[in-house]
Scaffold this motif. Structure first.
Motif, PDB file in Angstrom:
ATOM      1  N   ALA A  77      17.986  33.595 -33.248  1.00 49.77           N
ATOM      2  CA  ALA A  77      18.685  32.860 -34.308  1.00 49.77           C
ATOM      3  C   ALA A  77      18.433  33.506 -35.661  1.00 49.77           C
ATOM      4  O   ALA A  77      19.353  33.642 -36.482  1.00 49.77           O
ATOM      5  N   GLU A  78      17.196  33.909 -35.922  1.00 53.60           N
ATOM      6  CA  GLU A  78      16.894  34.572 -37.183  1.00 53.60           C
ATOM      7  C   GLU A  78      17.571  35.932 -37.249  1.00 53.60           C
ATOM      8  O   GLU A  78      18.086  36.339 -38.300  1.00 53.60           O
ATOM      9  N   ALA A  79      17.604  36.658 -36.116  1.00 56.30           N
ATOM     10  CA  ALA A  79      18.244  37.970 -36.092  1.00 56.30           C
ATOM     11  C   ALA A  79      19.735  37.865 -36.415  1.00 56.30           C
ATOM     12  O   ALA A  79      20.300  38.743 -37.079  1.00 56.30           O
ATOM     13  N   ARG A  80      20.369  36.792 -35.962  1.00 57.65           N
ATOM     14  CA  ARG A  80      21.794  36.612 -36.264  1.00 57.65           C
ATOM     15  C   ARG A  80      22.041  36.432 -37.762  1.00 57.65           C
ATOM     16  O   ARG A  80      23.135  36.730 -38.251  1.00 57.65           O
ATOM     17  N   LEU A  81      21.038  35.942 -38.473  1.00 55.38           N
ATOM     18  CA  LEU A  81      21.171  35.809 -39.930  1.00 55.38           C
ATOM     19  C   LEU A  81      21.138  37.165 -40.614  1.00 55.38           C
ATOM     20  O   LEU A  81      21.594  37.307 -41.749  1.00 55.38           O
ATOM     21  N   GLY A  82      20.550  38.145 -39.951  1.00 57.21           N
ATOM     22  CA  GLY A  82      20.442  39.480 -40.533  1.00 57.21           C
ATOM     23  C   GLY A  82      19.343  39.615 -41.565  1.00 57.21           C
ATOM     24  O   GLY A  82      19.267  40.623 -42.272  1.00 57.21           O
ATOM     25  N   ARG A  83      18.471  38.622 -41.672  1.00 56.27           N
ATOM     26  CA  ARG A  83      17.386  38.662 -42.650  1.00 56.27           C
ATOM     27  C   ARG A  83      16.266  37.746 -42.178  1.00 56.27           C
ATOM     28  O   ARG A  83      16.497  36.803 -41.426  1.00 56.27           O
ATOM     29  N   ARG A  84      15.069  38.050 -42.630  1.00 54.28           N
ATOM     30  CA  ARG A  84      13.923  37.207 -42.288  1.00 54.28           C
ATOM     31  C   ARG A  84      13.904  35.948 -43.137  1.00 54.28           C
ATOM     32  O   ARG A  84      14.180  35.990 -44.339  1.00 54.28           O
ATOM     33  N   LEU A  85      13.570  34.836 -42.512  1.00 52.22           N
ATOM     34  CA  LEU A  85      13.336  33.598 -43.245  1.00 52.22           C
ATOM     35  C   LEU A  85      11.974  32.995 -42.931  1.00 52.22           C
ATOM     36  O   LEU A  85      11.489  32.159 -43.689  1.00 52.22           O
ATOM     37  N   ALA A  86      11.361  33.381 -41.822  1.00 50.52           N
ATOM     38  CA  ALA A  86      10.165  32.676 -41.352  1.00 50.52           C
ATOM     39  C   ALA A  86       8.920  33.553 -41.380  1.00 50.52           C
ATOM     40  O   ALA A  86       8.949  34.713 -40.975  1.00 50.52           O
ATOM     41  N   GLN A  87       7.836  32.959 -41.861  1.00 53.18           N
ATOM     42  CA  GLN A  87       6.486  33.505 -41.705  1.00 53.18           C
ATOM     43  C   GLN A  87       5.747  32.568 -40.765  1.00 53.18           C
ATOM     44  O   GLN A  87       5.830  31.346 -40.909  1.00 53.18           O
ATOM     45  N   ILE A  88       5.013  33.130 -39.807  1.00 59.50           N
ATOM     46  CA  ILE A  88       4.307  32.317 -38.822  1.00 59.50           C
ATOM     47  C   ILE A  88       2.820  32.270 -39.182  1.00 59.50           C
ATOM     48  O   ILE A  88       2.228  33.270 -39.584  1.00 59.50           O
ATOM     49  N   GLY A  89       2.218  31.085 -39.012  1.00 53.84           N
ATOM     50  CA  GLY A  89       0.898  30.812 -39.550  1.00 53.84           C
ATOM     51  C   GLY A  89      -0.284  31.327 -38.758  1.00 53.84           C
ATOM     52  O   GLY A  89      -1.158  30.536 -38.373  1.00 53.84           O
ATOM     53  N   PHE A  90      -0.341  32.620 -38.523  1.00 55.83           N
ATOM     54  CA  PHE A  90      -1.541  33.229 -37.939  1.00 55.83           C
ATOM     55  C   PHE A  90      -2.483  33.563 -39.085  1.00 55.83           C
ATOM     56  O   PHE A  90      -2.500  34.680 -39.604  1.00 55.83           O
ATOM     57  N   VAL A 100      10.096  37.692 -47.636  1.00 51.23           N
ATOM     58  CA  VAL A 100       9.346  37.074 -46.542  1.00 51.23           C
ATOM     59  C   VAL A 100       8.384  38.127 -46.017  1.00 51.23           C
ATOM     60  O   VAL A 100       8.799  39.227 -45.638  1.00 51.23           O
ATOM     61  N   THR A 101       7.102  37.839 -46.032  1.00 47.90           N
ATOM     62  CA  THR A 101       6.090  38.798 -45.614  1.00 47.90           C
ATOM     63  C   THR A 101       5.233  38.175 -44.517  1.00 47.90           C
ATOM     64  O   THR A 101       5.479  37.061 -44.070  1.00 47.90           O
ATOM     65  N   GLY A 102       4.194  38.891 -44.099  1.00 50.48           N
ATOM     66  CA  GLY A 102       3.264  38.333 -43.117  1.00 50.48           C
ATOM     67  C   GLY A 102       3.845  38.321 -41.712  1.00 50.48           C
ATOM     68  O   GLY A 102       4.936  38.837 -41.457  1.00 50.48           O
ATOM     69  N   PRO A 103       3.125  37.718 -40.765  1.00 51.58           N
ATOM     70  CA  PRO A 103       3.592  37.674 -39.374  1.00 51.58           C
ATOM     71  C   PRO A 103       4.918  36.947 -39.271  1.00 51.58           C
ATOM     72  O   PRO A 103       5.139  35.923 -39.917  1.00 51.58           O
ATOM     73  N   GLY A 104       5.819  37.485 -38.444  1.00 54.03           N
ATOM     74  CA  GLY A 104       7.162  36.939 -38.339  1.00 54.03           C
ATOM     75  C   GLY A 104       7.447  36.292 -36.997  1.00 54.03           C
ATOM     76  O   GLY A 104       6.555  36.082 -36.172  1.00 54.03           O
ATOM     77  N   THR A 105       8.724  36.004 -36.777  1.00 53.00           N
ATOM     78  CA  THR A 105       9.111  35.307 -35.550  1.00 53.00           C
ATOM     79  C   THR A 105       8.810  36.138 -34.306  1.00 53.00           C
ATOM     80  O   THR A 105       8.503  35.581 -33.248  1.00 53.00           O
ATOM     81  N   TRP A 106       8.896  37.470 -34.425  1.00 50.55           N
ATOM     82  CA  TRP A 106       8.559  38.292 -33.263  1.00 50.55           C
ATOM     83  C   TRP A 106       7.091  38.109 -32.885  1.00 50.55           C
ATOM     84  O   TRP A 106       6.752  38.054 -31.699  1.00 50.55           O
ATOM     85  N   ASP A 107       6.220  38.003 -33.879  1.00 52.48           N
ATOM     86  CA  ASP A 107       4.802  37.779 -33.599  1.00 52.48           C
ATOM     87  C   ASP A 107       4.601  36.429 -32.918  1.00 52.48           C
ATOM     88  O   ASP A 107       3.762  36.293 -32.021  1.00 52.48           O
ATOM     89  N   HIS A 114      15.907  42.607 -41.446  1.00 52.16           N
ATOM     90  CA  HIS A 114      15.680  43.054 -42.812  1.00 52.16           C
ATOM     91  C   HIS A 114      14.467  42.334 -43.386  1.00 52.16           C
ATOM     92  O   HIS A 114      13.988  41.347 -42.855  1.00 52.16           O
ATOM     93  N   ASP A 115      13.948  42.807 -44.525  1.00 50.15           N
ATOM     94  CA  ASP A 115      12.762  42.236 -45.134  1.00 50.15           C
ATOM     95  C   ASP A 115      13.057  41.184 -46.183  1.00 50.15           C
ATOM     96  O   ASP A 115      12.219  40.369 -46.494  1.00 50.15           O
ATOM     97  N   ARG A 116      14.255  41.252 -46.786  1.00 49.90           N
ATOM     98  CA  ARG A 116      14.529  40.338 -47.889  1.00 49.90           C
ATOM     99  C   ARG A 116      15.064  39.000 -47.391  1.00 49.90           C
ATOM    100  O   ARG A 116      15.853  38.948 -46.462  1.00 49.90           O
ATOM    101  N   ALA A 117      14.597  37.915 -48.058  1.00 54.96           N
ATOM    102  CA  ALA A 117      15.094  36.591 -47.705  1.00 54.96           C
ATOM    103  C   ALA A 117      16.425  36.331 -48.393  1.00 54.96           C
ATOM    104  O   ALA A 117      16.773  36.995 -49.363  1.00 54.96           O
TER     105      ALA A 117
END
Length: 342
Positions: free
Chosen positions: A116-129, A300-307, A339-342
């Motif tokens: 779902a995030e990939a379909r947006l073409g940009r990162r929106l989520a950081q995961i709390g590790f 959007v930085t830090g661990p992402g949805t793939w992590d 992509h890296d930009r939100a």
């Protein structure tokens, strides 16, 4: 974006209430704009001590909180089973998210979030590790990346809790507790985990009946390193997290000295943290501040949805290994670019 980033906090339990306090009292550049929890009284209690509470709206419905006035970003601290719906709702609104782990408890749901995030073409989520933000873990990561000790060969990890909640199952030792070590190992080594074996010693007398506690979880990486994790969630004496990296030309250990020593009445006593919110308080503070700072810059930085997905996939292999007693390969989907930009 407003002068203070308006954050909707989803979940007002142990973790959520601590994040509400953190955004209000510790983090700069943000404010609590809305809180959602199925228990309205618990949500009201969590915001009761915040100055200017009239600006904060309290909801029992997630989407109502996301649509509340002043909400520009979302911090998800609800139970893991509710994360997928909340993440997708935030994505639909283009809201940046910090989501506590597990991102989604099962790998199929986690992959849906990645896609779902990939379909947006940009990162929106950081995961709390949050261990990635702990000073000792960051020091170890810098040392390993610098190469001074040569290639990492092994990681020896310890993860102990005073006691486990009543609902804790044998599988949760892996998919809840060891999920932190899964992410930390991937991050420290820069490698995916490729196989899992779980050894089960005789359960401790302090463990609830039927709970396989402790466990020794062995991970193999795609680069040929080995990671072992002792997980013991009813040790009875404290919360301990340690990690030792053994490399070709030396070793480095963290976690052993993260305590206070009190000398009094002719003796000395080391204080052992009793809770993860105590041991990793600085890491949580740094994590949320980093998220707020990046969000305010449109990043959007830090661990992402793939992590988050990788941790779920490895944990599922670990749970299968726990049940079968045999080495179990990790099955992971191809990784989509973002992509890296939100």
């Amino acid at each position: 974006m407003s002068e203070l980033l308006g954050v909707a906090v989803l979940g007002a339990g142990h973790m959520g209430a601590d994040h509400i306090r953190r955004v209000d009292q510790v983090v700069s550049g943000a404010r609590v704009a809305a809180v959602a929890d199925p228990d309205a009284e618990r949500a009201k209690e969590a915001v009761g001590g915040i100055g200017g509470t009239g600006r904060i709206t309290v909801h029992t419905d997630v989407e109502a909180a996301l649509d509340a006035p002043g909400v520009e970003a979302v911090l998800i601290a609800s139970p893991g089973e509710a994360h997928e719906e909340a993440l997708l709702a935030a994505f639909a609104r283009g809201l940046p998210v910090l989501c506590e782990k597990p991102m989604v408890p099962d790998s199929a749901g986690a992959l849906r979030v990645v896609e779902a995030e990939a379909r947006l073409g940009r990162r929106l989520a950081q995961i709390g590790f949050m261990r990635r933000y702990d000073a000792e873990y960051r020091q170890l990561k810098s040392l390993l990346d610098g190469g001074r000790l040569g290639r990492p060969l092994m990681l020896h990890c310890v993860h102990r809790n005073v006691s486990s909640p009543r609902h804790f199952s044998s599988a949760m030792l892996i998919n809840s507790s060891v999920s932190h070590e899964i992410d930390a190992a991937r991050w420290l080594l820069g490698q995916e985990l490729s196989a899992v074996t779980v050894l089960r010693p005789r359960p401790s007398a302090g463990a609830p009946e039927g709970l396989l506690d402790p466990q020794l979880v062995l991970f193999e990486t795609e680069g040929g390193a080995v990671v072992d994790v002792e997980v013991f969630v009813n040790c009875g004496f404290g919360y301990e997290v340690r990690c030792e990296a053994v490399c070709e030309a030396g070793s480095a250990r963290i976690g052993a000295a993260h305590t206070m020593v009190v000398t009094a009445a002719g003796g000395a006593r080391e204080e052992v943290p009793q809770d993860y919110l105590v041991r990793f308080a600085d890491a949580y503070d740094r994590e949320v501040q980093s998220w707020v700072d990046a969000t305010r810059r449109g990043l959007v930085t830090g661990p992402g949805t793939w992590d988050g997905y990788a941790a779920a996939a490895v944990a599922e292999a670990g749970v299968r290994a726990l049940g079968t007693g045999v080495r179990t390969p990790v099955d992971m989907a191809p990784r989509p670019p973002l992509h890296d930009r939100a």
